[in-house]
Design an enzyme around this catalytic site. Structure first.
Site, short mmCIF file in Angstrom:
data_model
loop_
_atom_site.label_atom_id
_atom_site.label_comp_id
_atom_site.label_asym_id
_atom_site.label_seq_id
_atom_site.Cartn_x
_atom_site.Cartn_y
_atom_site.Cartn_z
CE LYS A 182 3.21 4.66 10.48
NZ LYS A 182 2.97 3.85 11.67
N GLY A 235 -2.96 0.82 3.26
CA GLY A 235 -3.79 1.20 4.40
C GLY A 235 -5.14 1.70 3.93
CB SER A 236 -7.73 3.55 5.74
OG SER A 236 -6.96 4.65 6.19
CD GLU A 257 -1.93 -2.34 -3.84
OE1 GLU A 257 -3.14 -2.62 -3.78
OE2 GLU A 257 -1.30 -2.31 -4.91
CB CYS A 291 -7.53 -4.85 1.25
SG CYS A 291 -6.24 -6.00 0.78
CD GLU A 390 -11.65 -1.89 3.43
OE1 GLU A 390 -11.19 -0.80 3.81
OE2 GLU A 390 -10.99 -2.71 2.78
#
Ligand code: NAD
Length: 486
Positions: A182, A235-236, A257, A291, A390
């Site tokens: 995806k 992602g987040s 991650e 990141c 972040e």
């Protein structure tokens, strides 16, 4: 060649059993430097996810039992296909994501290196499979098998499309897993171009299936699908938690991650020019949408005044503009939502009393596109959001320290632990700091170079597991020991 950006038709975003499926809801994809629509992409839903998972499940028996050498050959052909289409992929990447063309070129090179590396690891699998295990008893013999874990779901973000995808796809396919991918709904175009190259390389039907769409429509059902054995997500943190919760219902493996709030530590004996260069690269590369951005800069008291002045002038000299213009070093943020998020962080920094040295606004003369000038804060409070959260934009915060021990403590005071950079002329001092940091990767006097041979991932809330290297392959393997009486 695949030119979605020139197409007035709907670009197919769902691949099942090597067939592009028409229909389904569509999403619009934009060029962040002009805000113009680039393409319309067809997407999937929970039913499409189910079709894709069934297709991957059907393909699993043949693919998982194929020789590692065969899978390696295919991965090597994919690497070659990517190399031949380098220019096209760079263009698509810059147009959809907004990164300067030179940075897009490095992304494509990373994809090639990743597929080549896992091609080698796939070939090595045949020789190491069923290796004997030394036992303390001659009454028994044992062999070790590493088997692909099944159908895997790969969910990826928009900041390094193709790269985060290759870091998952190459080891998953090398291991013998079949895949449902995806892509991010923000940057599906380079991902779809990569998938077409993979099909041209001769991928058997069902080994790779793709469902474009939103997190809710596609990511959520994929994360909870009972026939998915493992989810690899980048992602987040907010979404990573949801993915993990859904995976828990059927006890799936997860590799995550997630975010970072990483430090660059400039020791007293650092080469000042190098420190300034690395601080700007670590904070502003990819418009800070990394990141691994070293958005917390810790500088030794003795160097601090000169360092801040030099970082400020270098940041102000960065050429911001259209990713295709010659000499541009910093492009737009990826979309309106990201632009608004970063501007909100900047406003909160000001409210918290941080001193704005430069940036913090749209650059002069760039009225369209999601541009933010490189931003430097000093006098940042330890409990402020700009120091702790972040930001994912071109913003760095600088603080002073009086001893390496204080720098280490400040760097480790974070919910995250992805990476760090240390700048020092004394390798012993740099190594001492590197060893004390709770992170998965430290660069000493070096830019953020990443090799397929070194692991990617971090401590604390930054990651679960590691990508790249043999660890990236192991993430898609189950271990089986067969023990027999002699
Ligand atoms: P995001 O979490 O919003 O989206 C990531 C992916 O998850 C997208 O494909 C999205 O559609 C999907 N998704 C959204 N909601 C979902 C749900 N409920 N269930 C399943 N999938 C869902 O992240 P983003 O904004 O695309 O990317 C930025 C984030 O990614 C940052 O936090 C960044 O730190 C992180 N990131 C981490 C690394 C790393 O290696 N640690 C690398 C790149 C990006």
């Amino acid at each position: 060649m695949f030119h979605p950006e020139c197409s007035s038709e709907v670009v197919a975003g769902v691949l099942v059993g090597n067939q592009w499926l028409a229909g389904g809801p569509t999403l619009e994809v934009f060029n962040p430097s002009t805000e113009d629509r680039l393409a319309t992409v067809s997407t999937g839903d929970s039913q499409t996810v189910d079709l894709a998972v069934q297709s991957a499940a059907q393909a699993f028996a043949a693919w998982s039992s194929s020789a590692g050498a065969l899978r390696g050959e295919l991965l090597a052909r994919i690497a070659e296909g990517v190399r031949q289409n380098r220019q096209h992929l760079m263009t698509l990447q810059s147009r959809n994501n907004g990164k300067p063309l030179a940075e897009a070129g490095l992304d494509v090179d990373d994809v090639i290196a990743t597929f080549e590396y896992y091609a080698d690891l796939a070939r090595d699998l045949d020789a190491t499979q069923d290796r004997g295990v030394a036992l303390p008893s001659s009454d028994f013999a044992a062999r070790l098998r590493r088997e692909p874990c099944g159908v895997v779901a790969l969910i990826v973000p928009w900041n390094f499309p193709m790269v985060t995808t290759a870091w998952k796809l190459a080891p998953a396919l090398a291991a013998g897993c079949t895949v449902v991918l995806k892509p991010s709904e923000v940057t599906p175009l380079p991902e779809l171009a990569l998938v077409r190259i993979m099909l041209d390389a001769g991928l058997p039907p069902g080994v790779l299936n793709v469902v474009c769409g939103t997190g809710i429509a596609v990511g959520a059902p994929l994360s909870s699908h009972p026939q998915v054995a493992k989810i690899s997500f980048t992602g987040s943190n907010a979404v990573g938690v949801q993915v993990m919760q859904r995976a828990a219902e059927t006890v799936k493996g997860v590799s995550l991650e997630l975010g970072g709030k990483s430090s660059l530590i400039v020791l007293e004996d650092a080469d000042l020019e190098l420190a300034v260069e690395l601080a700007c690269a670590g904070g502003f590369y990819n418009a800070g949408q990394m990141c691994s951005a070293t958005s917390r800069v810790l500088v030794a008291e003795q160097l601090a005044d000169a360092f801040v002045e030099k970082v400020k002038s270098r940041a102000q000299a960065i050429c911001v503009g259209d990713p295709f213009d010659e000499g541009v070093q910093l492009g737009p943020l990826v979309n309106r939502a990201q632009y608004d998020r970063v501007m909100t962080h900047i406003a909160r920094g000001l409210t918290a009393g941080a001193r704005l040295e430069c940036g913090g606004r749209r650059p002069e003369g760039l009225d369209r596109g999601f541009y933010i000038a490189p931003t430097v804060f000093t006098e940042v409070a330890l409990d402020s959001s700009v120091w702790n959260e972040e930001i994912f934009g071109p913003v760095i915060c600088i603080r002073r320290f009086s001893s390496p021990a204080e720098a280490i403590a400040l760097a480790n005071q974070s919910d995250f632990g992805l990476v760090a950079t240390v700048v020092s002329r004394n390798l012993d001092s740099a190594n001492h700091v590197a060893d004390a940091l709770q992170v998965g990767m430290v660069w000493i006097n070096a830019p953020q170079v990443i090799f397929p041979q070194t692991a990617w991932g971090g401590y604390k809330q930054s990651s679960i597991g590691r990508e790249l290297g043999p660890w990236g392959l192991a993430a898609f393997q189950e271990l089986k020991h067969v023990v027999r009486a002699v």
